[in-house]
Design an enzyme around this catalytic site. Structure first.
Site, PDB file in Angstrom:
ATOM      1  N   HIS A 452       0.580  -1.186  -0.130  1.00  0.00           N
ATOM      2  CA  HIS A 452       0.087   0.060   0.442  1.00  0.00           C
ATOM      3  C   HIS A 452       1.114   1.442   0.212  1.00  0.00           C
ATOM      4  CE1 HIS A 452      -3.980  -1.434   0.289  1.00  0.00           C
ATOM      5  NE2 HIS A 452      -3.700  -2.662   0.547  1.00  0.00           N
ATOM      6  N   ARG A 561     -14.116   5.343  -3.446  1.00  0.00           N
ATOM      7  CA  ARG A 561     -13.394   4.402  -2.467  1.00  0.00           C
ATOM      8  C   ARG A 561     -14.129   5.130  -1.064  1.00  0.00           C
ATOM      9  NH1 ARG A 561      -7.625   4.907  -4.733  1.00  0.00           N
ATOM     10  NH2 ARG A 561      -7.647   2.635  -5.479  1.00  0.00           N
ATOM     11  N   ARG A 597     -18.312   3.003  -5.524  1.00  0.00           N
ATOM     12  CA  ARG A 597     -17.646   1.948  -4.698  1.00  0.00           C
ATOM     13  C   ARG A 597     -18.957   1.334  -3.161  1.00  0.00           C
ATOM     14  NH1 ARG A 597     -12.139  -0.687  -3.724  1.00  0.00           N
ATOM     15  NH2 ARG A 597     -12.803   0.319  -1.758  1.00  0.00           N
ATOM     16  N   GLU A 696     -13.094  -9.013  -9.024  1.00  0.00           N
ATOM     17  CA  GLU A 696     -11.451  -8.584  -8.749  1.00  0.00           C
ATOM     18  C   GLU A 696     -11.799 -10.212  -8.656  1.00  0.00           C
ATOM     19  OE1 GLU A 696     -11.553  -5.754  -5.414  1.00  0.00           O
ATOM     20  OE2 GLU A 696     -13.822  -5.570  -5.209  1.00  0.00           O
ATOM     21  N   ASN A 719      -5.700  -5.230  -9.182  1.00  0.00           N
ATOM     22  CA  ASN A 719      -4.990  -5.617  -8.079  1.00  0.00           C
ATOM     23  C   ASN A 719      -5.223  -6.664  -7.077  1.00  0.00           C
ATOM     24  OD1 ASN A 719      -4.170  -3.478  -8.329  1.00  0.00           O
ATOM     25  ND2 ASN A 719      -4.277  -2.279  -6.722  1.00  0.00           N
ATOM     26  N   ASP A 720      -6.758  -7.180  -6.769  1.00  0.00           N
ATOM     27  CA  ASP A 720      -7.086  -7.833  -6.260  1.00  0.00           C
ATOM     28  C   ASP A 720      -7.513  -9.693  -7.159  1.00  0.00           C
ATOM     29  OD1 ASP A 720      -7.333  -7.314  -3.482  1.00  0.00           O
ATOM     30  OD2 ASP A 720      -9.544  -6.440  -4.031  1.00  0.00           O
ATOM     31  N   ARG A 730      -0.270  -9.634  -2.043  1.00  0.00           N
ATOM     32  CA  ARG A 730       0.535  -8.924  -2.372  1.00  0.00           C
ATOM     33  C   ARG A 730       0.966  -7.626  -1.805  1.00  0.00           C
ATOM     34  NH1 ARG A 730      -3.907  -3.355  -2.965  1.00  0.00           N
ATOM     35  NH2 ARG A 730      -5.783  -4.447  -3.267  1.00  0.00           N
ATOM     36  N   CYS A 767     -10.324   0.053 -12.666  1.00  0.00           N
ATOM     37  CA  CYS A 767      -9.954   0.516 -12.186  1.00  0.00           C
ATOM     38  C   CYS A 767      -8.438   0.344 -11.456  1.00  0.00           C
ATOM     39  CB  CYS A 767     -10.869   0.586 -11.023  1.00  0.00           C
ATOM     40  SG  CYS A 767     -11.665   0.350 -10.224  1.00  0.00           S
TER      41      CYS A 767
END
Ligand SMILES: Nc1ncnc2c1ncn2[C@@H]1O[C@H](COP(=O)(O)OP(=O)(O)O)[C@@H](O)[C@H]1O
Ligand SMILES: [Mg+2]
Lengths: 831, 215
Positions: A452, A561, A597, A696, A719-720, A730, A767
């Protein structure tokens, strides 16, 4: 005389142990037992009241040492302390030594009139004796008093050290590990400079002798295997302890002496994370970043136990990191951890910390940092460059143990001038507190490219390199005047030469120019060279970012988010609060689209007002929509706020972590219910609202066609999706090759989603982080993705890259990428 | 007929509570022991029964005292007779709770909640356990949370909430791997069984509910 109390679950065991001790001490020793419960104490268990009475019965001015067996014996003993007067508590030591042999050793030592500290230390050392006897590695420090005795009474030999750089860290470490199996007490004295004797088991002590080439040393040993130990040492020292032997009578060539070879091996690069060149002075953010508690403690035994546990934990963490590094950068670079592991085992260091706890009543963290600093300073004051470098190692392990102790870090010191920051790792919170204008670049010694903190640094456009520990191998970052880094290759320069600097400066100017050009055209709509439209949107995490996103060229917000509304508070946000925040974004965006979201917390992100069962695998657990299903009130309130705020705006709703059609149906059912309720209450709201899902979880990608019928859009969270498709956490730096969203497996999943969506004419967005990666963005467009949503700082760059390519070309590129087998092969396509 | 709402805890109720505890731990001895047999040393039932039977024996001498004194007496008895880890833990709970109840012969609902919270705090610092480590703490933390008064509350209603929360907490320990206490020696193998201390905590609360004067 110190009194002794034996606490056991079993009366029989305590009585028998008492007998064993008495057989060694005779009747003079004040000794009491507290053991068993129930009638005549015949049942197994411990009784705190009995323990407190036993303590009082043997307590004199010199105090009491309490030994206990397991489990409740410890809890009951601690409870017993509560039952005693303040004054009676002061001189009681709880000793974590093994029960039977510890009792015997403690009894004998106490009987000789030794103070509590020594009684407890001897009891602990009894474990070491057994360890030695069973030829295991010892985990407790050796009593250092024994040294003088050994030196005085034992056999001795004299040796001349042939090593070019004297007995520097590597041969010293070798000497320590080779002599570890011997029971004998072994000491070393430097006859040339008259230093010592010191124990052969402590690296820092050996270092303090400053043994140089051709110095004469005296090695003394006492114990049953003393002669074989000396024989072994003689052979080792004469053989150079693993260093190549210099030619006879040969001195070191001048050049070699001026710049000694560095151990362990050095490398010039880490892993690139955020592009850009940074040049400037460094600031090492490690120095004062722990807030060491200053309080004194009453009870030393638990502190010592904590210390030992923390050291063991740190050692384990070190081994894990070493294994990871070995996997990613090879064994040679992982060597540095070896030196650190050795430093961590230094009995001198641990003894010193324990003595601060016992004598000064320091708390564990304070005692540890004092001992650590003292020894680090000792290294740093030495002549030998190898040993001076070990000072940095020492400090580093100091920090690792503080970490294991859970000592809090102070927020990063505010900067007052532009710097390149060097730190072991950053918590996202630390990054948030940085003042951007003073941060030229960031070098993380650990960290991971997909962690992160890296995502944040990238989003902030701060040139960053991570996993750069080896770059500094053997050198303290503080000793570097000028640092430079290239965030696109990962290369780091320590005090670069003038020509290198000039070249870097020139490239830096180029880059800045390009960025300025990108910026100029950033407000044009996103499209390829031949006019194929691709909407470029922004990901934002706070209402306040909407305006900046538009200024940076975003054609809307592709991912809001909403966690910012929920985190860092004690109670759930009200419908009104949420509405207000969302509405302010709507006002900012005017007719531009906003994709909201719904809440994605759970797993590693916790809300204090939502009770969650602890999970073994948070990322595979109850997070996002799964949590919302469990907390329907929370979910419904958020949906109400979105529908109400969206009235007269272009809002759409996106559900995260949808696994299959039933998830989607369930989420839509709640949405429908909320709408009906609002209608019933005659509250104006946006309806119908466009509804989509995050793709995801691989299952959702696979089921894309069925899902497409039921949604208005897809947005792929690369990412996920990557993490789940390749089963690679990750945050784990050892899994680097599996964390790249350009892995062909992920590309195939994306292609499958695009095809499924096309059957029902639904747009597909990306995204995830990868949308802002130049190569990935081109490939995604080639695969048929319609929108890219990314951190605002990358919008200008991606728009301009897109404008340089034709649709047909990127389609071909995507074809080639799909035919690759690894992410590395895909990345090679553009080179 | 007018229903009586119970909103306080008096000495007589506390004494009845302890009597119910003695009975319930006798009755559930085997069940507790069976749970402890799965992940510990098969003595939790015997430990709790022994402890509270001893408490029962002390009640005659305690029944005219204030609640603080009764709790203190209970604490000392548990500490010295239970034998297992649960002795110093429950003992510390009552010892800490005693200090808030000193000199009082009746506690309001708020005071009960605050007092028990102090007890739990003591218990947790003694055992150094937190939620999620498969100990009685997993039942007690949510239970005492639920005990906090809400609007139009009664002690009975609050206890019903607490018992439900404790049961839920107890159930949540089934899949957990123990991190504290004897069960932690088993590591992964401790998963699949409820923590015995959680059940004894549920029983403790149920006994209190039973002891309330019926309305
Ligand atoms: N450190 C601790 N903190 C909180 N609860 C604990 C701790 N250690 C044990 N327990 C609780 O005590 C229960 C076991 O009690 P008991 O059987 O009487 O003690 P022992 O484990 O010594 O046999 C466990 O089920 C657990 O709930
Ligand atoms: Mg047990």
């Amino acid at each position: 005389m110190v009194g002794l109390v034996l606490v056991s679950h079993s009366r029989a065991l305590a009585l028998a142990t008492q007998e064993l001790v008495r057989s060694m001490t005779g009747p003079a020793l004040p000794l009491a037992i507290a053991a068993g419960v129930g009638e005549e104490h015949r049942e197994l268990g411990t009784d705190a009241v009995e323990i407190s009475e036993a303590i009082l019965s043997v307590q004199g001015p010199e105090g009491v040492v309490v030994l206990m067996d397991m489990g409740s014996a410890v809890l009951s003993s601690e409870t017993a302390l509560d039952l005693l007067d303040e004054s009676a508590r002061a001189n009681i030591t709880f000793c974590p030594a093994p029960f039977v042999e510890g009792a015997v050793a403690a009894g004998v030592t106490a009987n000789l009139g030794a103070p509590r500290e020594e009684v407890c230390r001897e009891a602990l050392a009894s474990l070491q004796q057994k360890n030695h006897a069973l030829a295991e590695k010892s985990s407790t420090p050796a009593p250092s008093e024994a040294l003088q005795k050994a030196d005085a009474a034992g056999q001795t030999i004299r040796l001349t050290v042939p090593n070019l750089h004297g007995l520097h860290a590597r041969p010293a470490a070798r000497l320590i590990s080779e002599t570890r199996p011997f029971h004998a007490e072994i000491t070393v004295r430097n006859l040339t400079n008259q230093r010592g004797p010191v124990s052969v088991r402590s690296l820092s002590s050996l270092a303090s002798l400053e043994i140089l080439q051709d110095n004469e040393i005296e090695v003394a040993a006492t114990g049953d295997d003393a002669s074989s130990a000396l024989e072994k040492i003689s052979g080792l020292v004469k053989g150079g302890l693993g260093d190549p032997l210099p030619p006879r009578n040969g001195k070191a060539p001048a050049a070699a002496q001026a710049e000694p070879p560095v151990t362990p091996k050095q490398t010039d690069r880490g892993v690139p994370v955020a592009e850009g060149i940074a040049i400037g002075p460094g600031t090492h953010l490690e120095e004062a970043d722990f807030e060491i508690p200053q309080n004194k403690i009453e009870n030393d035994a638990p502190e010592i136990a904590r210390l030992q546990k923390a050291v063991a934990d740190a050692r384990e963490a070190l081994a894990t990191r070493q294994a990871q590094m070995r996997a990613t950068v090879g064994a040679a670079h992982a060597e540095i951890y070896e030196a650190q592991a050795l430093a961590l085992q230094d009995p001198e260091l641990i003894d010193r910390a324990i003595s601060f706890i016992r004598a000064d009543h320091d708390n564990t963290a304070l005692a540890w940092s004092r001992a650590n600093e003292e020894i680090a300073r000792r290294y740093e004051s030495l002549q030998d460059p190898y040993f001076r470098a070990r000072g940095a190692d020492m400090k580093d392990i100091g920090r690792q143990v503080l970490e294991a102790l859970g000592v809090k870090r102070a927020p990063a010191k505010p900067l007052s001038e532009p710097r390149i920051l060097v730190a072991p790792d950053f918590a996202p919170s630390q990054i948030a507190s940085l003042e951007r204008k003073f941060v030229l670049g960031v070098i993380l010694l650990d960290g991971g490219p997909t962690a992160h903190s890296s995502i944040l640094l990238r989003a902030l456009n701060i040139p960053t390199v991570v996993q750069a520990r080896e770059v500094f191998a053997g050198r303290s970052p503080d000793s570097v005047q000028t640092l430079a880094l290239d965030g696109s290759t990962g290369k780091v320069w320590l005090d670069p030469a003038a020509e290198v600097l000039a070249d870097l400066r020139a490239r830096q100017v180029d880059q800045r120019q390009r960025a300025a050009e990108d910026k100029e055209s950033c407000l044009q709509p996103g499209a390829t060279l031949d006019g194929h439209r691709v909407e470029i949107l922004a990901n934002i995490g706070h209402a306040s970012e909407a305006r900046e996103a538009l200024q940076a060229g975003a054609e809307g917000v592709g991912l809001l988010r909403t966690e910012f509304l929920f985190l860092e508070r004690d109670s759930a946000p009200t419908e009104e609060e949420q509405m207000e925040a969302l509405r302010s974004i709507g006002v900012e965006l005017k007719e531009k689209p906003l994709t909201v979201r719904t809440l994605d917390v759970g797993g590693d992100k916790k809300l204090p007002y939502v009770q969650l069962a602890p999970e073994e695998n948070p990322f595979l657990g109850v997070r996002a929509i799964r949590l919302c299903f469990q907390q329907e009130d929370l979910f419904a309130t958020q949906l109400r706020a979105i529908l109400r705020a969206g009235h007269q705006h272009e809002f759409q709703i996106m559900f995260p972590m949808i696994a299959d059609l039933s998830d989607l149906r369930r989420a839509k059912a709640v949405l429908e219910k909320v709408h009906l309720q609002l209608e019933h209450e005659k509250i104006p709201h946006l309806w119908p609202i466009k509804t989509g899902i995050m793709v995801e979880i691989p299952s959702a990608a696979i089921a894309a066609e069925a899902l497409a019928e039921q949604v208005d859009f897809f947005s792929i969270g690369t990412n996920d999706l990557t993490q789940y498709a390749l089963a690679a956490d990750r945050g784990n730096p050892a899994l680097l090759p599996y964390q790249d969203s350009l892995h062909p497996a992920v590309l195939h999943l994306i292609q499958h989603v695009v095809k499924g969506a096309a059957r029902f004419n639904r747009p597909v967005a990306i995204c995830g982080e990868a949308a802002s990666d130049e190569l990935a963005a081109l490939i995604f467009v080639g695969l048929g993705v319609h929108e890219l949503s990314m951190t605002r700082t990358k919008i200008a760059r991606i728009k301009s890259v897109l404008r340089q390519h034709k649709l047909g070309d990127v389609q071909q590129l995507a074809e080639k990428a799909l035919a690759c087998h690894t992410a590395g092969e895909v990345r090679a396509l553009l080179r | 007929m007018e229903t009586m709402t119970v909103n306080s805890l008096d000495s007589a109720t506390v004494v009845r509570w302890m009597q119910h505890c003695a009975e319930t731990y006798q009755q559930h001895k085997d069940e507790l022991t069976a749970l402890d047999a799965a992940i510990g040393d098969a003595d939790h039932g015997a430990n709790m029964a022994r402890g509270f039977t001893a408490v029962q024996g002390k009640l005659d001498g305690l029944k005219d005292k204030d609640i603080g004194a009764i709790f203190k007496g209970v604490a000392m008895t548990l500490i010295s007779t239970v034998g297992g880890a649960s002795g110093p833990l429950y003992g510390t709970f009552f010892l800490q709770a005693a200090s808030g109840a000193n000199g009082k012969t009746s506690l309001t609902q708020e005071e009960v909640a605050a007092d028990f919270a102090a007890g739990l705090k003591g218990l947790m610092s003694r055992g150094k356990a937190v939620v999620g480590e498969k100990t009685m703490v997993d039942a007690l933390v949510p239970a005492l949370d639920a005990l906090k008064p809400v609007a139009n509350d009664t002690l009975a209603a609050a206890l019903d909430r607490a018992i439900a929360a404790a049961r839920k907490g107890a159930d949540s320990t089934v899949p957990m791997v123990a991190k504290k206490g004897r069960a932690s020696y088993l590591g992964e193998r401790s998963a699949g069984h409820m923590d015995p201390g959680c059940l004894s905590s549920v029983l403790l609360l149920e006994a209190l509910k039973q002891a309330l004067p019926s309305g």
